[in-house]
Write a protein that holds these residues in place. Structure first.
Motif, PDB file in Angstrom:
ATOM      1  N   LYS A  18      20.535  55.263  98.066  1.00 55.20           N
ATOM      2  CA  LYS A  18      19.168  54.802  97.768  1.00 55.20           C
ATOM      3  C   LYS A  18      18.124  55.536  98.598  1.00 55.20           C
ATOM      4  CE  LYS A  18      19.697  50.390  98.751  1.00 55.20           C
ATOM      5  NZ  LYS A  18      21.103  50.305  99.178  1.00 55.20           N
ATOM      6  N   GLY A  37      15.280  47.855 103.834  1.00 55.62           N
ATOM      7  CA  GLY A  37      16.430  47.541 104.694  1.00 55.62           C
ATOM      8  C   GLY A  37      16.057  47.695 106.162  1.00 55.62           C
ATOM      9  N   ALA A  38      15.158  48.657 106.445  1.00 58.37           N
ATOM     10  CA  ALA A  38      14.739  48.886 107.834  1.00 58.37           C
ATOM     11  C   ALA A  38      14.028  47.654 108.404  1.00 58.37           C
ATOM     12  CB  ALA A  38      13.822  50.110 107.907  1.00 58.37           C
ATOM     13  N   TYR A  40      14.721  44.454 107.537  1.00 57.14           N
ATOM     14  CA  TYR A  40      15.764  43.473 107.873  1.00 57.14           C
ATOM     15  C   TYR A  40      16.538  43.923 109.117  1.00 57.14           C
ATOM     16  CZ  TYR A  40      14.686  41.113 103.576  1.00 57.14           C
ATOM     17  OH  TYR A  40      14.028  40.421 102.608  1.00 57.14           O
ATOM     18  N   ARG A  41      16.769  45.217 109.212  1.00 57.41           N
ATOM     19  CA  ARG A  41      17.475  45.738 110.385  1.00 57.41           C
ATOM     20  C   ARG A  41      16.679  45.464 111.663  1.00 57.41           C
ATOM     21  NH1 ARG A  41      21.435  49.798 109.656  1.00 57.41           N
ATOM     22  NH2 ARG A  41      22.061  49.886 107.493  1.00 57.41           N
ATOM     23  N   ARG A  92      19.937  51.749 113.464  1.00 57.90           N
ATOM     24  CA  ARG A  92      20.936  52.430 112.622  1.00 57.90           C
ATOM     25  C   ARG A  92      22.370  52.307 113.129  1.00 57.90           C
ATOM     26  NH1 ARG A  92      18.686  52.514 107.876  1.00 57.90           N
ATOM     27  NH2 ARG A  92      16.469  52.775 108.213  1.00 57.90           N
ATOM     28  N   ALA A 100      21.675  42.775 110.411  1.00 56.65           N
ATOM     29  CA  ALA A 100      20.671  42.813 109.338  1.00 56.65           C
ATOM     30  C   ALA A 100      21.155  41.984 108.161  1.00 56.65           C
ATOM     31  CB  ALA A 100      20.436  44.260 108.904  1.00 56.65           C
ATOM     32  N   SER A 101      22.446  42.145 107.841  1.00 53.36           N
ATOM     33  CA  SER A 101      23.015  41.396 106.726  1.00 53.36           C
ATOM     34  C   SER A 101      22.964  39.889 107.030  1.00 53.36           C
ATOM     35  CB  SER A 101      24.443  41.878 106.496  1.00 53.36           C
ATOM     36  OG  SER A 101      24.975  41.308 105.350  1.00 53.36           O
ATOM     37  N   SER A 104      19.378  38.592 106.882  1.00 54.58           N
ATOM     38  CA  SER A 104      18.808  38.686 105.538  1.00 54.58           C
ATOM     39  C   SER A 104      19.217  37.515 104.647  1.00 54.58           C
ATOM     40  CB  SER A 104      19.186  40.018 104.875  1.00 54.58           C
ATOM     41  OG  SER A 104      20.541  40.009 104.493  1.00 54.58           O
ATOM     42  N   ARG A 131      17.555  45.332  98.118  1.00 53.04           N
ATOM     43  CA  ARG A 131      18.587  44.599  97.387  1.00 53.04           C
ATOM     44  C   ARG A 131      17.972  43.704  96.306  1.00 53.04           C
ATOM     45  NH1 ARG A 131      20.386  47.356 100.808  1.00 53.04           N
ATOM     46  NH2 ARG A 131      22.373  47.223 101.931  1.00 53.04           N
ATOM     47  N   ASP A 132      16.728  43.282  96.553  1.00 52.64           N
ATOM     48  CA  ASP A 132      16.091  42.294  95.662  1.00 52.64           C
ATOM     49  C   ASP A 132      14.705  42.759  95.226  1.00 52.64           C
ATOM     50  OD1 ASP A 132      14.861  42.229  98.150  1.00 52.64           O
ATOM     51  OD2 ASP A 132      14.446  40.079  98.047  1.00 52.64           O
ATOM     52  N   ILE A 133      14.478  44.051  95.213  1.00 57.14           N
ATOM     53  CA  ILE A 133      13.125  44.525  94.896  1.00 57.14           C
ATOM     54  C   ILE A 133      12.806  44.267  93.423  1.00 57.14           C
ATOM     55  CG2 ILE A 133      11.495  46.467  95.046  1.00 57.14           C
ATOM     56  CD1 ILE A 133      12.735  45.477  97.749  1.00 57.14           C
ATOM     57  N   ARG A 158      28.623  57.032 104.481  1.00 53.52           N
ATOM     58  CA  ARG A 158      28.177  56.365 105.708  1.00 53.52           C
ATOM     59  C   ARG A 158      28.942  56.879 106.927  1.00 53.52           C
ATOM     60  NH1 ARG A 158      24.503  51.921 105.319  1.00 53.52           N
ATOM     61  NH2 ARG A 158      22.904  53.258 104.456  1.00 53.52           N
ATOM     62  N   ARG A 181      29.807  43.545 104.046  1.00 53.35           N
ATOM     63  CA  ARG A 181      28.358  43.470 103.898  1.00 53.35           C
ATOM     64  C   ARG A 181      27.979  43.313 102.416  1.00 53.35           C
ATOM     65  NH1 ARG A 181      23.940  46.865 105.421  1.00 53.35           N
ATOM     66  NH2 ARG A 181      25.103  48.799 105.445  1.00 53.35           N
ATOM     67  N   ASP A 185      25.941  40.227 100.992  1.00 54.74           N
ATOM     68  CA  ASP A 185      24.660  40.472 100.332  1.00 54.74           C
ATOM     69  C   ASP A 185      24.654  39.974  98.887  1.00 54.74           C
ATOM     70  OD1 ASP A 185      23.909  41.674 102.699  1.00 54.74           O
ATOM     71  OD2 ASP A 185      24.091  43.740 101.975  1.00 54.74           O
ATOM     72  N   ARG A 188      25.077  35.631  98.859  1.00 59.42           N
ATOM     73  CA  ARG A 188      24.199  34.682  99.547  1.00 59.42           C
ATOM     74  C   ARG A 188      23.413  33.886  98.503  1.00 59.42           C
ATOM     75  NH1 ARG A 188      20.889  39.739 101.556  1.00 59.42           N
ATOM     76  NH2 ARG A 188      19.551  40.007  99.742  1.00 59.42           N
TER      77      ARG A 188
HETATM   78  O1   DC Z   1      19.723  49.056 103.028  1.00 57.91           O
HETATM   79  P1   DC Z   1      20.234  48.707 104.420  1.00 57.91           P
HETATM   80  O2   DC Z   1      21.688  48.944 104.565  1.00 57.91           O
HETATM   81  O3   DC Z   1      19.421  49.356 105.494  1.00 57.91           O
HETATM   82  O4   DC Z   1      19.991  47.122 104.551  1.00 57.91           O
HETATM   83  C1   DC Z   1      20.372  46.392 105.699  1.00 57.91           C
HETATM   84  C2   DC Z   1      20.676  44.946 105.313  1.00 57.91           C
HETATM   85  O5   DC Z   1      19.462  44.297 104.928  1.00 57.91           O
HETATM   86  C3   DC Z   1      21.633  44.768 104.123  1.00 57.91           C
HETATM   87  O6   DC Z   1      22.903  44.344 104.552  1.00 57.91           O
HETATM   88  C4   DC Z   1      21.017  43.707 103.265  1.00 57.91           C
HETATM   89  C5   DC Z   1      19.661  43.478 103.779  1.00 57.91           C
HETATM   90  N1   DC Z   1      18.604  43.753 102.816  1.00 57.91           N
HETATM   91  C6   DC Z   1      18.227  42.737 101.990  1.00 57.91           C
HETATM   92  O7   DC Z   1      18.807  41.652 102.028  1.00 57.91           O
HETATM   93  N2   DC Z   1      17.191  42.905 101.128  1.00 57.91           N
HETATM   94  C7   DC Z   1      16.551  44.079 101.041  1.00 57.91           C
HETATM   95  N3   DC Z   1      15.529  44.209 100.186  1.00 57.91           N
HETATM   96  C8   DC Z   1      16.956  45.153 101.867  1.00 57.91           C
HETATM   97  C9   DC Z   1      18.006  44.956 102.743  1.00 57.91           C
END
Ligand code: DC
Length: 225
Positions: A18, A37-38, A40-41, A92, A100-101, A104, A131-133, A158, A181, A185, A188
Motif C-alpha cells: 500500500k 497506519g503511521a 495508529y503506530r 517502524r 499499533a494493532s 487500533s 484498513r478502513d478508509i 516486510r 496482525r 485487524d 475486531r
Molecule cells: O499499515 P500499518 O501496518 O502501518 O498499520 C499499523 C496498524 O494500524 C495495523 O495493524 C492496523 C492499524 N490500522 C488501522 O486499524 N486502521 C487504519 N486505517 C490504518 C492502520
C-alpha cells in the motif's frame, strides 16, 4: 464555486505494498499521500512508552488525553509527530507494529483519529491508505482499492525491509506476526479490515512496483474520468 477534492482510498492487509504504491501514485498524480497506519503506530508507541503492553489494561480515553499526534509534510514527505518529537522512524519496529494493532482495536483511538483523517481529505486531493478508509473514514471516496497479496509474499517483503534496517527478526517470525496482525485487524468489532462493497480488489502477488502502479493508475483513470 465548489472546490471539490478527490480522494483515493487504498485499504488492505500489512505488506500488500500500500504505502510504496500509494507514494508512487501520489507523486505521479500530484496528490498528498496520507499513511494512516503511521497515526495508529504513533499512538501505539505512546502507549508503549507509558509502560502498557498489548492488553492495554487502562482507561484508554484518559491516557489518550495527553497524547498529541500530528502529521507534517516536510519536502512533500509525511512525518509523524508525538508532541514535538518526530517519531517517523521509531514507529517502524515489530513491537510498535503489534502495539499499533492493539490500540487500533480501541474505539476511543479510532474516534480520536477520524476527524484528523477526514480533514486531510477535505483540504487536499489525497491518496489515503489504511484498513478502513473506504469503509469508514472516506465512504464517499471517488476511488476505492483493496490491495492484497499472498501471506508469504507480504511477509517476505516486510522481512526484507526489516533486514535492511538491521532488524534481526526471522522470516518465520515476520510471517507469524503478520498473520496475527491480519487476524486482529480483520476480526475486531470496530472498523475491521475488509473491502468496501464498491472497492476494486487488486492483487500484487508476483508483481513489481511499476507493474502494480500501472495496474492502479488504470483503475484510478477509469474511476475519475
Ligand atoms: O499499515 P500499518 O501496518 O502501518 O498499520 C499499523 C496498524 O494500524 C495495523 O495493524 C492496523 C492499524 N490500522 C488501522 O486499524 N486502521 C487504519 N486505517 C490504518 C492502520
Amino acid at each position: 464555486m465548489l472546490n471539490k477534492t478527490v480522494a483515493i482510498a487504498i485499504d488492505g492487509p500489512a505488506g500488500a505494498g500500500k504505502s510504496t504504491i500509494a507514494k508512487a501514485l501520489a507523486a505521479r498524480l500530484d496528490y498528498i499521500y496520507v499513511d494512516t497506519g503511521a497515526l495508529y503506530r504513533s499512538i501505539g508507541l505512546a502507549f508503549m512508552r507509558k509502560g502498557f503492553d498489548r492488553q492495554l489494561s487502562c482507561d484508554v480515553a484518559k491516557e489518550l488525553s495527553d497524547v498529541k499526534v500530528d502529521i507534517r509534510f516536510i519536502n512533500g514527505v509525511q512525518h509523524v509527530f508525538l508532541g514535538d518529537e518526530d517519531v517517523s522512524e521509531a514507529i517502524r519496529t515489530p513491537e510498535a507494529s503489534m502495539m499499533a494493532s492493539a490500540v487500533s482495536a480501541k474505539p476511543e483511538v479510532r474516534q480520536y483519529l477520524l476527524e484528523m483523517q477526514r480533514d486531510f481529505a477535505r483540504k487536499y486531493n489525497c491518496i489515503m491508505d489504511g484498513r478502513d478508509i473506504g469503509t469508514v473514514v472516506l465512504p464517499t471516496a471517488q476511488v476505492k482499492i483493496f490491495l492484497t497479496a499472498s501471506d508469504e509474499e507480504r511477509a517476505m517483503r516486510r522481512y526484507k525491509e526489516l533486514r535492511e534496517k538491521g532488524d534481526t527478526a526471522t522470516y518465520e517470525e515476520v510471517l507469524s506476526d503478520m498473520r496475527q496482525r491480519d487476524y486482529n485487524d480483520s476480526h475486531r468489532a470496530i472498523a475491521p479490515l475488509k473491502p468496501a462493497e464498491d472497492a476494486i480488489i487488486a492483487d500484487t502477488t508476483g508483481k513489481g512496483l511499476e507493474e502494480s502502479v500501472l495496474m492502479l493508475m488504470s483503475i484510478i483513470k477509469e474511476k475519475t474520468e
